[in-house]
Design an enzyme around this catalytic site. Structure first.
Site, PDB file in Angstrom:
ATOM      1  N   SER A 147       0.823  -1.327  -0.352  1.00  0.00           N
ATOM      2  CA  SER A 147       0.066  -0.117  -0.250  1.00  0.00           C
ATOM      3  C   SER A 147       1.073   0.926   0.010  1.00  0.00           C
ATOM      4  O   SER A 147       1.241   1.378   0.522  1.00  0.00           O
ATOM      5  CB  SER A 147      -0.655   0.096   1.390  1.00  0.00           C
ATOM      6  OG  SER A 147      -1.361   0.828   1.464  1.00  0.00           O
ATOM      7  N   GLY A 148       0.629   2.232  -0.915  1.00  0.00           N
ATOM      8  CA  GLY A 148       1.325   3.572  -1.061  1.00  0.00           C
ATOM      9  C   GLY A 148       2.849   3.002  -2.086  1.00  0.00           C
ATOM     10  O   GLY A 148       3.397   4.255  -2.401  1.00  0.00           O
ATOM     11  N   THR A 152      -1.486   2.251  -8.808  1.00  0.00           N
ATOM     12  CA  THR A 152      -2.147   3.205  -8.800  1.00  0.00           C
ATOM     13  C   THR A 152      -2.679   4.321  -9.552  1.00  0.00           C
ATOM     14  O   THR A 152      -2.827   4.133 -10.674  1.00  0.00           O
ATOM     15  CB  THR A 152      -3.816   3.725  -7.973  1.00  0.00           C
ATOM     16  OG1 THR A 152      -4.462   2.199  -7.360  1.00  0.00           O
ATOM     17  CG2 THR A 152      -4.820   4.320  -8.503  1.00  0.00           C
ATOM     18  N   ASN A 197      -1.453   5.417   2.740  1.00  0.00           N
ATOM     19  CA  ASN A 197      -1.376   5.732   1.866  1.00  0.00           C
ATOM     20  C   ASN A 197      -3.360   7.049   1.974  1.00  0.00           C
ATOM     21  O   ASN A 197      -3.787   5.997   2.369  1.00  0.00           O
ATOM     22  CB  ASN A 197      -1.837   5.338   0.850  1.00  0.00           C
ATOM     23  CG  ASN A 197      -1.795   5.329  -0.840  1.00  0.00           C
ATOM     24  OD1 ASN A 197      -1.976   6.571  -0.594  1.00  0.00           O
ATOM     25  ND2 ASN A 197      -2.072   5.117  -1.883  1.00  0.00           N
ATOM     26  N   SER A 200      -6.151   5.653  -1.030  1.00  0.00           N
ATOM     27  CA  SER A 200      -5.808   4.231  -0.702  1.00  0.00           C
ATOM     28  C   SER A 200      -7.157   3.412  -1.353  1.00  0.00           C
ATOM     29  O   SER A 200      -7.739   3.722  -1.038  1.00  0.00           O
ATOM     30  CB  SER A 200      -5.668   3.770   0.523  1.00  0.00           C
ATOM     31  OG  SER A 200      -5.323   1.761   0.535  1.00  0.00           O
ATOM     32  N   SER A 201      -6.482   2.355  -2.632  1.00  0.00           N
ATOM     33  CA  SER A 201      -7.760   1.426  -3.076  1.00  0.00           C
ATOM     34  C   SER A 201      -8.113   0.667  -2.520  1.00  0.00           C
ATOM     35  O   SER A 201      -7.003  -0.184  -1.770  1.00  0.00           O
ATOM     36  CB  SER A 201      -7.370   1.407  -3.878  1.00  0.00           C
ATOM     37  OG  SER A 201      -6.367   1.639  -4.772  1.00  0.00           O
ATOM     38  N   GLY A 425      -1.659  -4.912  -2.296  1.00  0.00           N
ATOM     39  CA  GLY A 425      -0.300  -5.487  -1.942  1.00  0.00           C
ATOM     40  C   GLY A 425      -0.554  -6.549  -0.920  1.00  0.00           C
ATOM     41  O   GLY A 425      -1.939  -5.841   0.047  1.00  0.00           O
ATOM     42  N   GLU A 427      -0.628  -7.099   2.950  1.00  0.00           N
ATOM     43  CA  GLU A 427      -0.521  -6.390   3.909  1.00  0.00           C
ATOM     44  C   GLU A 427      -0.308  -6.897   5.333  1.00  0.00           C
ATOM     45  O   GLU A 427      -0.483  -7.772   6.105  1.00  0.00           O
ATOM     46  CB  GLU A 427      -2.133  -5.780   4.029  1.00  0.00           C
ATOM     47  CG  GLU A 427      -2.396  -4.399   3.095  1.00  0.00           C
ATOM     48  CD  GLU A 427      -3.990  -4.238   3.136  1.00  0.00           C
ATOM     49  OE1 GLU A 427      -4.633  -4.551   4.193  1.00  0.00           O
ATOM     50  OE2 GLU A 427      -4.396  -3.451   2.172  1.00  0.00           O
TER      51      GLU A 427
HETATM   52  P1  ATP Z   1      -2.396   1.080  -2.278  1.00  0.00           P
HETATM   53  O1  ATP Z   1      -2.113  -0.472  -2.078  1.00  0.00           O
HETATM   54  O2  ATP Z   1      -3.242   1.504  -1.185  1.00  0.00           O
HETATM   55  O3  ATP Z   1      -3.793   1.657  -3.298  1.00  0.00           O
HETATM   56  P2  ATP Z   1      -0.874   2.448  -4.619  1.00  0.00           P
HETATM   57  O4  ATP Z   1       0.116   1.604  -4.474  1.00  0.00           O
HETATM   58  O5  ATP Z   1      -2.074   2.022  -5.362  1.00  0.00           O
HETATM   59  O6  ATP Z   1      -1.632   1.707  -2.559  1.00  0.00           O
HETATM   60  P3  ATP Z   1      -0.763   4.307  -4.983  1.00  0.00           P
HETATM   61  O7  ATP Z   1      -2.388   5.368  -4.192  1.00  0.00           O
HETATM   62  O8  ATP Z   1      -0.548   4.596  -6.312  1.00  0.00           O
HETATM   63  O9  ATP Z   1      -0.354   3.456  -3.922  1.00  0.00           O
HETATM   64  O10 ATP Z   1       0.446   6.034  -4.523  1.00  0.00           O
HETATM   65  C1  ATP Z   1       0.777   6.861  -3.542  1.00  0.00           C
HETATM   66  C2  ATP Z   1       0.485   8.325  -3.131  1.00  0.00           C
HETATM   67  O11 ATP Z   1       2.206   8.430  -3.706  1.00  0.00           O
HETATM   68  C3  ATP Z   1       0.488   9.217  -4.533  1.00  0.00           C
HETATM   69  O12 ATP Z   1      -0.739   9.510  -4.419  1.00  0.00           O
HETATM   70  C4  ATP Z   1       0.964  10.078  -5.009  1.00  0.00           C
HETATM   71  O13 ATP Z   1       1.258  10.751  -4.054  1.00  0.00           O
HETATM   72  C5  ATP Z   1       2.525   9.171  -4.917  1.00  0.00           C
HETATM   73  N1  ATP Z   1       3.183   8.791  -5.735  1.00  0.00           N
HETATM   74  C6  ATP Z   1       3.513   7.232  -6.521  1.00  0.00           C
HETATM   75  N2  ATP Z   1       2.941   7.141  -7.317  1.00  0.00           N
HETATM   76  C7  ATP Z   1       3.779   8.157  -8.116  1.00  0.00           C
HETATM   77  C8  ATP Z   1       4.800   8.838  -9.114  1.00  0.00           C
HETATM   78  N3  ATP Z   1       4.854   8.335 -10.200  1.00  0.00           N
HETATM   79  N4  ATP Z   1       5.212  10.181  -9.193  1.00  0.00           N
HETATM   80  C9  ATP Z   1       5.389  10.580  -7.824  1.00  0.00           C
HETATM   81  N5  ATP Z   1       4.177  11.188  -6.832  1.00  0.00           N
HETATM   82  C10 ATP Z   1       4.129   8.988  -6.442  1.00  0.00           C
HETATM   83 MG    MG Z   2      -4.499   2.104  -5.311  1.00  0.00          MG
END
Ligand code: ATP
Ligand code: MG
Length: 733
Positions: A147-148, A152, A197, A200-201, A425, A427
């Site tokens: 997560s984070g 996404t 996050n 977070s999705s 991912g 957890e």
């Molecule tokens: P979850 O499993 O909780 O959904 P995730 O892996 O989908 O987590 P994201 O929501 O994609 O995580 O990313 C978390 C935060 O990190 C985003 O809101 C953004 O602020 C930052 N982030 C992620 N990727 C990038 C990137 N390539 N460039 C800039 N910031 C990023």
């Molecule tokens: Mg996500």
């Protein structure tokens, strides 16, 4: 003497071009260069020392985890967040906006081979697209990480890349817009602020993008997995409910809020105050509301549908504020106004709703009786209704988006597909419950798929083809998948059995059954079965699974209820009579007449994962492995312990070892010959002899060196991508 071509690109990285093979033998070659060129090369080599290698395959000490992490660190410090392991992209979340996603960047990656440009998510997107176009095989891009870590964001970047770079017509433009606009809508309803996050999705998502024969995106389809419904009624400290609630309250127009009977203050709503976190500095609920509202229109929601959708969202908030009073054994609703509003928004009869929220229908001696609920039962019936309404509405929303993305072109449905998987991912929290159990099971399945598709199949193939090969050791996690999902004996089966058993079944009897049935399994431990040291860190109501990624203790409290996911029959009946058209699609009468018990949550999830595996197996996969650099969402902080853990459970070292030992490409002899025979007078226009002899003649003519390829039983194996790329280039000239 060997020819060396080094190219410096604006990021300060070095591009290794044909002439310098992937094994980094540059120190062996003598370079004759002018002073200017030498100076440039020296600075390029210093730059490489500073920025590390862009493909881990080029690491000299490729078995060392320390060297791996050092390379990641060097690159991260230079804002180079992407690195390859062969064709797998490793991405470290920068937690800041980098200027690397502009239209110019997209153009730079369009139609260009991996080795010609620095690693990027666009390169992965482009590579999948080209493979789909040239080989006609459906593709999928699997994005994983905790997560984070940036899953996404990565999937959105891929989608944007296709939206900008793929050919478009007017009709295609509509599809592109809808594909892009589906994101803010699904995020509003399915994402939430968590401790890990801010966005977070809380559901898994698999999305197919469909392309027509011209390579234009013409449709899409989304499958959603296990929404974390418990968040609707409860949030941990520092976390929030799904974004849409706050967006509506903060951004909704005065008239709208009046119509919905809502106040512009999230603190007024029981379902929004559990985490004590109404505002998040990185989130602007008011402007997000505008984005979502517009997106709903682009996707094709009518005004009426939006109204009905918002009625449902508001009704969940009102439901949370339904208070019970009266005697403990005979709950009654104390808030009259609340229930009236609620009934109006849900489009149901107020008396029927009141009765269903305070009574349970039982059948005794063939007669239907209404039995009063006690206070606790009534509260959980109310919460169950809120979860069911929200969860089903979310699924309806996904279906609605799918309808708007449906391919309407040529009826033959002759399209190719690129699938994007953005799923939760692994957890491990302080307190892990049924949800973490499902999520981590899902990750075991994905790891299994990764093993099947890359590690195992790679090695199996070398063996089958008689290619000399040094086997790479890896842990096969099938044993853990079986422990969870095996028929009759697996944890899910035992859980289901307890859920169906009348009488004294409880979360604790489930734990006992587990001990009896899988107690001896090497990946399963409970307090009773543990050694003294483990016992100290385990509760009596927990079981521990030794996952491939690490140990997790699961608390069994709530497992039976969450797995049963039951809604009292009379509540369902009331919902079936709703005048809200969305709700009538969510709760239909067939469900009431169905005598068979619906599948439990875990069994449904297991079946949906099995289907997902089938979908993914039928496609050619690409991997994006996302890493979170620290736990504080800060840019520039590289927490080595945290990263090492992720490198381990993402299986990156194993991946690298297999990759280093292996061959980048393989082609069946007939396919290879067919495609490239025009490049050699000996094989053109037709080769009559043995296929392998034809391929030998062809590659010798092309000047392949013996270390660049091997001949198997039915296929040629090519070690480096550049060899094949050079051959492809020759075709084009
Ligand atoms: P979850 O499993 O909780 O959904 P995730 O892996 O989908 O987590 P994201 O929501 O994609 O995580 O990313 C978390 C935060 O990190 C985003 O809101 C953004 O602020 C930052 N982030 C992620 N990727 C990038 C990137 N390539 N460039 C800039 N910031 C990023
Ligand atoms: Mg996500």
């Amino acid at each position: 003497m060997m020819e060396l071509k080094i190219q410096l690109i604006p990021t300060g990285e070095i591009i290794l071009s044909p002439g310098m093979n992937g094994e980094n033998h540059c120190h062996n070659c003598k370079v004759v260069a002018s002073d200017g060129v030498r100076a440039m090369m020296e600075s390029a080599l210093t730059a490489r020392d500073r920025v590390g290698v862009q493909d881990f395959v080029l690491l000299e000490n490729y078995t060392s985890e320390a060297a791996f992490i050092e390379n990641l660190r060097k690159r991260f410090k230079e804002n180079l967040i992407y690195t390859y392991i062969g064709s797998v992209l490793v991405s470290v979340n920068p937690y800041k906006d980098l200027e690397i996603y502009t239209k110019n960047h997209m153009e730079r990656y369009r139609g260009v081979n991996f080795y010609e440009v620095s690693p990027h998510i666009y390169a992965v997107a482009d590579n999948s697209y080209r493979s789909m176009r040239t080989e006609g095989k459906d593709q999928c891009i699997l994005i994983s990480g905790e997560s984070g870590a940036g899953k996404t964001e990565a999937s959105k970047k891929i989608l944007q890349y296709y939206a900008v770079t793929c050919p478009a017509s007017e009709q295609v433009q509509t599809v592109k817009d809808r594909l892009l606009q589906s994101n803010p809508v699904l995020e509003a309803f399915g994402n939430a602020k968590t401790l890990r996050n801010d966005n977070s999705s809380r559901f898994g998502k698999y999305m197919d993008i469909q392309f027509d024969f011209k390579g234009a995106p013409v449709g899409g389809h989304i499958i959603n997995y296990l929404l974390e419904k418990s968040r609707v009624v409860h949030q941990n400290h520092g976390e929030r409910n799904f974004h849409i609630f706050y967006q509506l309250i903060e951004g909704g127009e005065e008239d709208l809020l009046r119509h919905l009977g809502l106040e512009r203050n999230p603190q007024q709503y029981q379902y929004l105050i559990k985490g004590n976190c109404p505002k998040v500095s990185s989130i602007n609920d008011r402007s997000d509301w505008k984005v979502v509202r517009k997106a709903l229109t682009v996707i094709g929601f009518s005004e009426n549908e939006v109204e009905e959708l918002l009625n449902i969202i508001a009704s969940v908030l009102h439901l949370g504020n339904v208070q019970y009073g009266g005697e403990d054994s005979n709950a009654c609703i104390t808030s009259d106004i609340q229930i009236k509003y609620l009934a109006r928004l849900l489009g149901v009869n107020v008396t029927a709703l009141t009765e269903a929220l305070t009574h349970k229908k039982i059948i005794a001696k063939g007669e239907e009786l209404m039995s009063p609920l006690n206070l606790e039962q009534a509260s959980s019936a109310r919460d169950a209704l809120a979860k069911a309404v929200y969860g089903r509405t979310f699924t309806w929303l996904v279906n609605k988006i799918n309808t708007s993305l449906t391919y309407t072109g040529d009826s033959s449905k002759n399209y190719s597909v690129i699938g994007l998987l953005d799923i939760y991912g692994f957890e491990v929290f302080q307190h892990n419950s049924f949800e973490q159990f499902c999520i981590n099971y899902c990750n075991e399945k994905l790891q299994q798929l990764f093993i099947e598709l890359t590690l195992k199949s790679e090695q199996d193939e070398y063996e089958a083809e008689g290619i000399t090969w040094e086997p790479v050791q890896y842990f096969n996690n099938k044993i853990i998948c079986d422990l969870v999902e095996e028929k009759f004996k697996g944890i899910i089966s035992i859980l289901d059995e307890e859920c169906l058993r009348p009488g004294d079944a409880s979360d604790l009897t489930f734990l006992e059954k587990l001990e009896d049935t899988v107690g001896g399994h090497p990946h399963f431990v409970t307090h009773k079965l543990a050694d003294a040291k483990t016992r100290k860190v385990m509760g009596r109501d927990e079981f521990r699974l030794l996952h491939y990624a690490g140990e997790v203790n699961y608390n069994v409290n709530g497992f039976l209820d969450k797995n049963n996911d039951l809604l009292f029959r009379n509540l369902k009946e009331v919902m079936c009579m709703s005048e809200n058209k969305i709700l009538t699609q969510c709760f239909n009468r067939e469900e009431l007449s169905d005598k068979k018990r619906p599948d439990t949550a875990a069994t449904q999830f297991k079946a949906s994962l099995a289907k997902l595996m089938e979908i993914l197996m039928s496609k050619e996969p690409s991997y994006v492995r996302c890493i979170k650099p620290n736990d504080s969402k800060q840019s520039g902080r590289f927490d080595e312990v945290l990263i090492r853990h992720q490198v381990k459970y993402l299986g990156l070292m194993e991946n690298l070892r297999v990759r280093r030992a292996g061959f980048a490409y393989r082609r069946r002899y007939e396919v290879f010959l067919q495609r490239y025979k025009s490049l050699c007078p000996g094989t053109w226009p037709n080769w009559d002899g043995k296929l392998s002899d034809g391929v030998s003649t062809l590659v010798k003519h092309l000047g392949y060196k013996p270390e660049e390829y091997k001949m198997g039983r039915s296929k040629i194996f090519i070690r480096f991508p550049k060899t094949l790329f050079a051959t492809e280039d020759a075709l084009e000239t």
